[in-house]
Write an enzyme that holds these catalytic residues in place. Structure first.
Site, PDB file in Angstrom:
ATOM      1  N   LYS A   1      19.762  20.628  -2.349  1.00 41.00           N
ATOM      2  CA  LYS A   1      18.655  20.935  -3.259  1.00 41.00           C
ATOM      3  C   LYS A   1      17.929  22.183  -2.767  1.00 41.00           C
ATOM      4  O   LYS A   1      18.217  22.693  -1.680  1.00 41.00           O
ATOM      5  CB  LYS A   1      17.693  19.758  -3.369  1.00 41.00           C
ATOM      6  CG  LYS A   1      16.986  19.420  -2.076  1.00 41.00           C
ATOM      7  CD  LYS A   1      16.053  18.233  -2.243  1.00 41.00           C
ATOM      8  CE  LYS A   1      15.269  17.989  -0.959  1.00 41.00           C
ATOM      9  NZ  LYS A   1      14.314  16.893  -1.105  1.00 41.00           N
TER      10      LYS A   1
ATOM     11  N   ARG B   1      16.669  17.919   4.652  1.00 39.36           N
ATOM     12  CA  ARG B   1      15.264  17.670   4.308  1.00 39.36           C
ATOM     13  C   ARG B   1      14.412  18.571   5.196  1.00 39.36           C
ATOM     14  O   ARG B   1      14.898  19.105   6.203  1.00 39.36           O
ATOM     15  CB  ARG B   1      14.918  16.199   4.499  1.00 39.36           C
ATOM     16  CG  ARG B   1      14.976  15.744   5.928  1.00 39.36           C
ATOM     17  CD  ARG B   1      14.867  14.244   6.098  1.00 39.36           C
ATOM     18  NE  ARG B   1      14.713  13.829   7.470  1.00 39.36           N
ATOM     19  CZ  ARG B   1      15.607  13.929   8.421  1.00 39.36           C
ATOM     20  NH1 ARG B   1      16.762  14.504   8.200  1.00 39.36           N
ATOM     21  NH2 ARG B   1      15.364  13.516   9.648  1.00 39.36           N
TER      22      ARG B   1
ATOM     23  N   HIS C   1      33.019  20.670 -10.097  1.00 38.22           N
ATOM     24  CA  HIS C   1      34.055  20.016 -10.894  1.00 38.22           C
ATOM     25  C   HIS C   1      33.419  18.866 -11.667  1.00 38.22           C
ATOM     26  O   HIS C   1      32.482  18.231 -11.168  1.00 38.22           O
ATOM     27  CB  HIS C   1      35.178  19.495  -9.994  1.00 38.22           C
ATOM     28  CG  HIS C   1      35.826  20.576  -9.195  1.00 38.22           C
ATOM     29  ND1 HIS C   1      36.807  21.380  -9.708  1.00 38.22           N
ATOM     30  CD2 HIS C   1      35.598  21.019  -7.939  1.00 38.22           C
ATOM     31  CE1 HIS C   1      37.178  22.258  -8.801  1.00 38.22           C
ATOM     32  NE2 HIS C   1      36.454  22.057  -7.711  1.00 38.22           N
TER      33      HIS C   1
ATOM     34  N   SER D   1      22.177  23.449  12.179  1.00 41.20           N
ATOM     35  CA  SER D   1      23.638  23.322  12.243  1.00 41.20           C
ATOM     36  C   SER D   1      24.087  21.989  11.667  1.00 41.20           C
ATOM     37  O   SER D   1      23.457  20.959  11.887  1.00 41.20           O
ATOM     38  CB  SER D   1      24.113  23.415  13.690  1.00 41.20           C
ATOM     39  OG  SER D   1      23.852  24.690  14.203  1.00 41.20           O
TER      40      SER D   1
END
Length: 185
Positions: free
Chosen positions: A164, A178, A113, A158
């Site tokens: 990214k 990460r 959005h 989990s």
């Protein structure tokens, strides 16, 4: 350009478009029907999934409840397993490789959005595709955000929020996710 074409190309589109609304309704009806089946109705489940999803390359198993926006934008490889409560918002393509396992309550979201509140309040949206490589394992309650590409052999811990892209052969975790360690082959 149609709203469907805009959606699939990553442009701003109007989700209230009649064609898109009809497509979502079809997917909602199919997922409702699928979620009402039992394990004993294997043939019926397979038939529904083949009608719902864009492509299936082999054996798959999806535990109810499963929900998606369109279904047709989801492509899965062979030996694909999804645990309970998965949601895939497939406004853009979601491509998942072979031998992938998705834990319970995982969210895979291509929908975006606008940041600008005036644009966002107009109801317009855009979407970014997601690619998940072969041999990936996504742990329960993980979230895969729009535009993410996961390489082969990636393990997502989990509860992680993946914002990214990540290369092959890594374990990732956290919010935002990460690299925690390499996967030794």
């Amino acid at each position: 350009m149609s709203e469907l074409d805009k959606m699939l190309s990553g442009d701003i589109y109007d989700p209230s478009d009649e064609v898109l609304s009809d497509m979502r309704l079809k997917a909602r009806n199919l997922t409702f029907k699928y979620n009402q089946t039992t394990r004993m109705q294997k043939d019926e489940r397979e038939k529904i999934l083949h009608e719902l999803l864009g492509s299936i390359e082999g054996n798959i198993k999806i535990e109810p409840n499963f929900n998606c926006d369109y279904g047709r934008n989801i492509s899965v490889g062979n030996n694909f397993y999804v645990n309970f409560g998965c949601v895939i918002l497939d406004c853009a393509e979601v491509m998942i490789g072979n031998n992938c396992f998705i834990g319970p309550q995982v969210g895979i979201y291509t929908a975006c959005h606008p940041i600008n509140p005036i644009e966002r309040n107009s109801g317009s949206e855009f979407a970014k595709p997601i690619v998940i490589g072969d041999n990936c394992w996504i742990g329960g309650h993980a979230t895969i955000n729009p535009g993410v590409i996961l390489g082969n052999n990636v393990v997502v811990a989990s509860g992680s929020v993946v914002t990214k892209c990540f290369p092959d052969n890594v374990v990732i975790g956290g919010n935002p996710a990460r690299i925690l360690k390499k996967v030794e082959l």
